[in-house]
Every structure is written in C-alpha cells, then in structure tokens.
Design a protein around this motif. Structure first.
Motif, mmCIF file in Angstrom:
data_model
loop_
_atom_site.group_PDB
_atom_site.id
_atom_site.type_symbol
_atom_site.label_atom_id
_atom_site.label_comp_id
_atom_site.label_asym_id
_atom_site.label_seq_id
_atom_site.Cartn_x
_atom_site.Cartn_y
_atom_site.Cartn_z
ATOM 1 N N ALA A 1 -3.126 4.682 8.744
ATOM 2 C CA ALA A 1 -3.478 5.362 7.704
ATOM 3 C C ALA A 1 -5.030 4.445 7.661
ATOM 4 C CB ALA A 1 -3.545 4.396 6.440
ATOM 5 N N GLY A 2 -5.459 3.730 8.190
ATOM 6 C CA GLY A 2 -6.942 3.070 8.585
ATOM 7 C C GLY A 2 -8.212 3.626 9.210
ATOM 8 N N THR A 3 -7.440 3.554 10.480
ATOM 9 C CA THR A 3 -7.691 4.183 11.331
ATOM 10 C C THR A 3 -8.488 5.922 11.258
ATOM 11 O OG1 THR A 3 -5.842 4.596 12.634
ATOM 12 C CG2 THR A 3 -7.281 2.599 13.550
ATOM 13 N N ALA A 4 -7.452 6.554 11.011
ATOM 14 C CA ALA A 4 -7.681 7.907 10.198
ATOM 15 C C ALA A 4 -8.763 7.787 9.491
ATOM 16 C CB ALA A 4 -6.248 8.634 10.227
ATOM 17 N N ASN A 5 -8.531 7.743 8.514
ATOM 18 C CA ASN A 5 -9.958 6.740 7.262
ATOM 19 C C ASN A 5 -11.245 7.040 7.854
ATOM 20 O OD1 ASN A 5 -11.229 5.015 5.012
ATOM 21 N ND2 ASN A 5 -10.151 7.184 4.417
ATOM 22 N N LYS A 6 -11.125 5.890 9.223
ATOM 23 C CA LYS A 6 -12.293 5.861 9.853
ATOM 24 C C LYS A 6 -12.812 7.144 10.876
ATOM 25 C CE LYS A 6 -11.714 0.841 9.885
ATOM 26 N NZ LYS A 6 -11.117 -0.517 10.265
ATOM 27 N N ALA A 7 -11.922 7.619 11.421
ATOM 28 C CA ALA A 7 -12.279 8.639 12.355
ATOM 29 C C ALA A 7 -12.612 10.014 11.244
ATOM 30 C CB ALA A 7 -11.096 8.970 13.294
ATOM 31 N N PHE A 8 -11.790 10.049 10.333
ATOM 32 C CA PHE A 8 -12.878 11.058 9.494
ATOM 33 C C PHE A 8 -13.965 10.611 9.168
ATOM 34 C CE2 PHE A 8 -12.321 13.213 5.394
ATOM 35 C CZ PHE A 8 -12.748 14.630 5.646
ATOM 36 N N ILE A 9 -14.506 10.080 8.405
ATOM 37 C CA ILE A 9 -14.988 9.228 7.768
ATOM 38 C C ILE A 9 -16.755 9.364 8.714
ATOM 39 C CG2 ILE A 9 -17.006 7.167 6.520
ATOM 40 C CD1 ILE A 9 -14.189 6.499 5.012
ATOM 41 N N PHE A 10 -15.713 8.939 9.851
ATOM 42 C CA PHE A 10 -17.111 8.571 11.119
ATOM 43 C C PHE A 10 -17.606 10.396 11.444
ATOM 44 C CE2 PHE A 10 -18.091 9.932 15.774
ATOM 45 C CZ PHE A 10 -18.989 9.626 15.655
ATOM 46 N N SER A 11 -16.346 11.535 10.873
ATOM 47 C CA SER A 11 -16.849 12.942 11.096
ATOM 48 C C SER A 11 -17.551 13.077 10.172
ATOM 49 C CB SER A 11 -15.375 13.299 11.681
ATOM 50 O OG SER A 11 -14.633 13.661 10.077
ATOM 51 N N LEU A 12 -17.253 13.011 8.883
ATOM 52 C CA LEU A 12 -18.415 13.683 7.809
ATOM 53 C C LEU A 12 -20.168 12.793 8.640
ATOM 54 C CD1 LEU A 12 -16.570 12.166 4.580
ATOM 55 C CD2 LEU A 12 -16.602 14.978 6.142
ATOM 56 N N GLU B 1 -4.405 5.472 -1.501
ATOM 57 C CA GLU B 1 -5.986 6.057 -2.889
ATOM 58 C C GLU B 1 -6.941 4.726 -2.564
ATOM 59 O OE1 GLU B 1 -7.896 6.176 -6.172
ATOM 60 O OE2 GLU B 1 -5.488 7.058 -5.557
ATOM 61 N N GLU B 2 -6.453 4.124 -1.861
ATOM 62 C CA GLU B 2 -7.659 3.505 -1.202
ATOM 63 C C GLU B 2 -8.569 4.224 0.051
ATOM 64 O OE1 GLU B 2 -8.861 -0.806 1.907
ATOM 65 O OE2 GLU B 2 -6.888 -0.599 1.163
ATOM 66 N N ASN B 3 -7.766 4.689 0.407
ATOM 67 C CA ASN B 3 -8.760 5.405 1.808
ATOM 68 C C ASN B 3 -9.433 6.812 1.043
ATOM 69 O OD1 ASN B 3 -7.112 4.371 3.441
ATOM 70 N ND2 ASN B 3 -5.768 5.953 4.841
ATOM 71 N N ARG B 4 -8.590 7.284 -0.197
ATOM 72 C CA ARG B 4 -9.845 8.798 -1.602
ATOM 73 C C ARG B 4 -10.635 7.849 -1.598
ATOM 74 N NH1 ARG B 4 -4.146 9.980 -1.947
ATOM 75 N NH2 ARG B 4 -3.462 8.553 -3.801
ATOM 76 N N LEU B 5 -10.766 6.875 -2.430
ATOM 77 C CA LEU B 5 -11.931 5.730 -2.908
ATOM 78 C C LEU B 5 -12.931 6.020 -1.640
ATOM 79 C CD1 LEU B 5 -10.216 4.037 -4.905
ATOM 80 C CD2 LEU B 5 -11.274 5.328 -5.685
ATOM 81 N N MET C 1 0.784 -1.310 -0.039
ATOM 82 C CA MET C 1 0.333 0.008 -0.175
ATOM 83 C C MET C 1 0.559 1.301 0.261
ATOM 84 S SD MET C 1 -2.660 1.679 2.879
ATOM 85 C CE MET C 1 -3.670 -0.185 2.776
ATOM 86 N N LYS C 2 1.294 2.024 -0.955
ATOM 87 C CA LYS C 2 1.822 2.717 -1.177
ATOM 88 C C LYS C 2 0.936 3.985 -0.544
ATOM 89 C CE LYS C 2 4.030 6.587 -4.172
ATOM 90 N NZ LYS C 2 3.885 6.895 -6.067
ATOM 91 N N ILE C 3 2.028 5.386 0.239
ATOM 92 C CA ILE C 3 1.112 6.583 1.523
ATOM 93 C C ILE C 3 1.932 6.882 0.834
ATOM 94 C CG2 ILE C 3 1.276 6.836 4.022
ATOM 95 C CD1 ILE C 3 1.358 4.206 5.258
ATOM 96 N N ASP C 4 0.955 8.351 0.616
ATOM 97 C CA ASP C 4 1.774 10.147 0.378
ATOM 98 C C ASP C 4 1.635 10.604 1.464
ATOM 99 O OD1 ASP C 4 1.860 12.669 -0.797
ATOM 100 O OD2 ASP C 4 0.436 12.141 -2.582
ATOM 101 N N SER D 1 2.277 13.718 1.285
ATOM 102 C CA SER D 1 2.174 14.779 1.229
ATOM 103 C C SER D 1 0.559 15.052 2.256
ATOM 104 C CB SER D 1 2.523 15.969 -0.139
ATOM 105 O OG SER D 1 1.600 14.651 -0.923
ATOM 106 N N LEU D 2 -0.801 14.638 1.461
ATOM 107 C CA LEU D 2 -1.978 14.323 2.149
ATOM 108 C C LEU D 2 -1.847 14.139 4.111
ATOM 109 C CD1 LEU D 2 -2.738 12.662 -0.678
ATOM 110 C CD2 LEU D 2 -3.234 15.264 -0.306
ATOM 111 N N PRO D 3 -3.093 14.851 4.402
ATOM 112 C CA PRO D 3 -3.505 14.260 5.545
ATOM 113 C C PRO D 3 -3.421 12.708 5.648
ATOM 114 C CG PRO D 3 -4.983 16.150 5.253
ATOM 115 C CD PRO D 3 -3.540 15.375 4.360
ATOM 116 N N LEU D 4 -3.100 12.395 7.034
ATOM 117 C CA LEU D 4 -3.009 10.427 7.178
ATOM 118 C C LEU D 4 -4.398 10.014 6.243
ATOM 119 C CD1 LEU D 4 -1.496 8.496 7.995
ATOM 120 C CD2 LEU D 4 -2.585 7.919 9.966
ATOM 121 N N GLU D 5 -6.021 10.439 7.070
ATOM 122 C CA GLU D 5 -6.829 9.560 6.255
ATOM 123 C C GLU D 5 -7.207 10.105 4.840
ATOM 124 O OE1 GLU D 5 -8.659 14.250 6.881
ATOM 125 O OE2 GLU D 5 -6.735 12.328 8.134
ATOM 126 N N TYR D 6 -6.418 10.696 4.004
ATOM 127 C CA TYR D 6 -6.626 11.310 2.428
ATOM 128 C C TYR D 6 -5.189 9.724 2.014
ATOM 129 C CZ TYR D 6 -10.803 14.236 2.094
ATOM 130 O OH TYR D 6 -11.465 14.358 2.228
#
Length: 198
Positions: free
Chosen positions: A165-176, A14-18, A1-4, A6-11
């Motif tokens: 990357a996974g937990t940050a993505n879940k937390a961000f989606i929960f905030s939405l 590519e999987e997180n962005r999707l 899994m490639k991590i960028d 330069s973006l916030p952890l939740e993004y």
C-alpha cells in the motif's frame, strides 16, 4: 491499518487517500508558483533591450525534441501505473526507468539549449526578458531534476519491497507530479516558445 481491497492499492487505506488529497493541495501551491513565474515572464517578454529577443533565440528543433521527450514520458509513466495496478513489477519498473531516461534526455537537451544561449551572449543578466526566461525554464528544469531522483528512490523501494500500500501510493503520487510537470511544459511550449517564434 485497514486495507480496502475493492480500491486500487494506492487508494487502499485511509492514510493513502489522505496522502493523495494532500498532494493535490501541494500541486495547487505549485500551480500558484508557476502562475507567478508565467506572469513575470509575460510582463518582461518584450523587455530585451539590446539583447536578443525570443524570436532571435528560439529554435524549433530543440523545443520539439524536449516536447516529444516529456510527452512520451507522461505516456510511459501512465503505462507504469497501469502495470502496477495489474501487479506486474517488472513492467512497472521498466516503464518507470524509461520515464526517467526520457526525463534525463529532456534535461540534457535543455542544458544544451542554455549553454547555447549563454555562448551567444544571452545570460540571465542581459535583459529582463532573459532573466524571466531563465527563471521560468530553470524552475521547471529543477522540478524535473528532483523528479528524476524521486523516481529513482521509488524504483529502489519497489525493487526491495514489491507492491505494498505504501510503495503503490508513493508511485502513484510521483506519477501525478510527473504529469503536472508535463502540463506545465505544454504551457511553456505554447505560450513561451511558439509565441516567441512568431
């Protein structure tokens, strides 16, 4: 899994962005659901027959408490995401816990409101107005209840795994999701309660 990085952890992947995009699409379906419920309510809001009307039932005190609790929780969930982006696990968890407690306070106030309505003879079977009201408020309340359990599950995961990357993505989606519930409540407050009290 490639991590960028330069973006916030939740993004950051590519999987997180999707997943975030997919959740926005899900919220579109939720908007359709609540739009339907609002339409039914507006259609039936004057169909109270021999039962109480909105003007008879609604009291400003409880509604203001509910509104203050949910709007404050929207602020605290934002602070939690900000703390996550700054790598502060303790602050993030604290703000999420406060958010969930405010959500529980909202649910407690709403349940008390429902019990009062039923005690006063205003049930889901009394009139079309009350049927639509209980369905709209109950659906929102159910979403808040699910949100409390979801937020709790995220807290447990962050406590165990920290920020990934996974937990940050879940937390961000929960905030939405939580912000969405607050926006729906603003519409309920404005077009159901305030309009009903006029």
């Amino acid at each position: 899994m490639k991590i960028d990085n330069s973006l916030p952890l939740e993004y950051s992947t590519e999987e997180n962005r999707l997943k975030v995009l997919g959740f926005w699409i899900f919220l579109g379906a939720e908007i359709a659901l609540f739009s339907t419920l609002f339409s039914v309510y507006f259609t039936l809001s004057n169909r109270f027959g021999n039962g109480p009307s909105a003007h008879d039932l609604f009291e400003i005190k409880g509604v203001l408490i509910e509104t203050a609790l949910l709007l404050t929780s929207s602020f605290t969930i934002g602070l939690g995401i900000n703390a996550m982006r700054h790598g502060s696990k303790k602050a993030m968890m604290t703000f999420f816990i406060i958010t969930l407690l405010l959500g529980l306070g909202f649910l407690s106030t709403e349940i008390t409101e429902f019990v009062t309505y039923v005690h006063d003879g205003a049930t889901i079977q009394t009139s079309g107005f009350l049927s639509a009201l209980f369905t709209l408020l109950g659906t929102h309340g159910l979403h808040v209840t699910l949100g409390v359990f979801w937020g709790l599950a995220i807290l447990i995961q962050v406590k165990r795994e920290g920020f990934t990357a996974g937990t940050a993505n879940k937390a961000f989606i929960f905030s939405l999701y939580w912000h969405f519930l607050d926006v729906v409540w603003i519409f309920i407050y404005s077009f159901v309660y305030l309009k009903g009290m006029m």
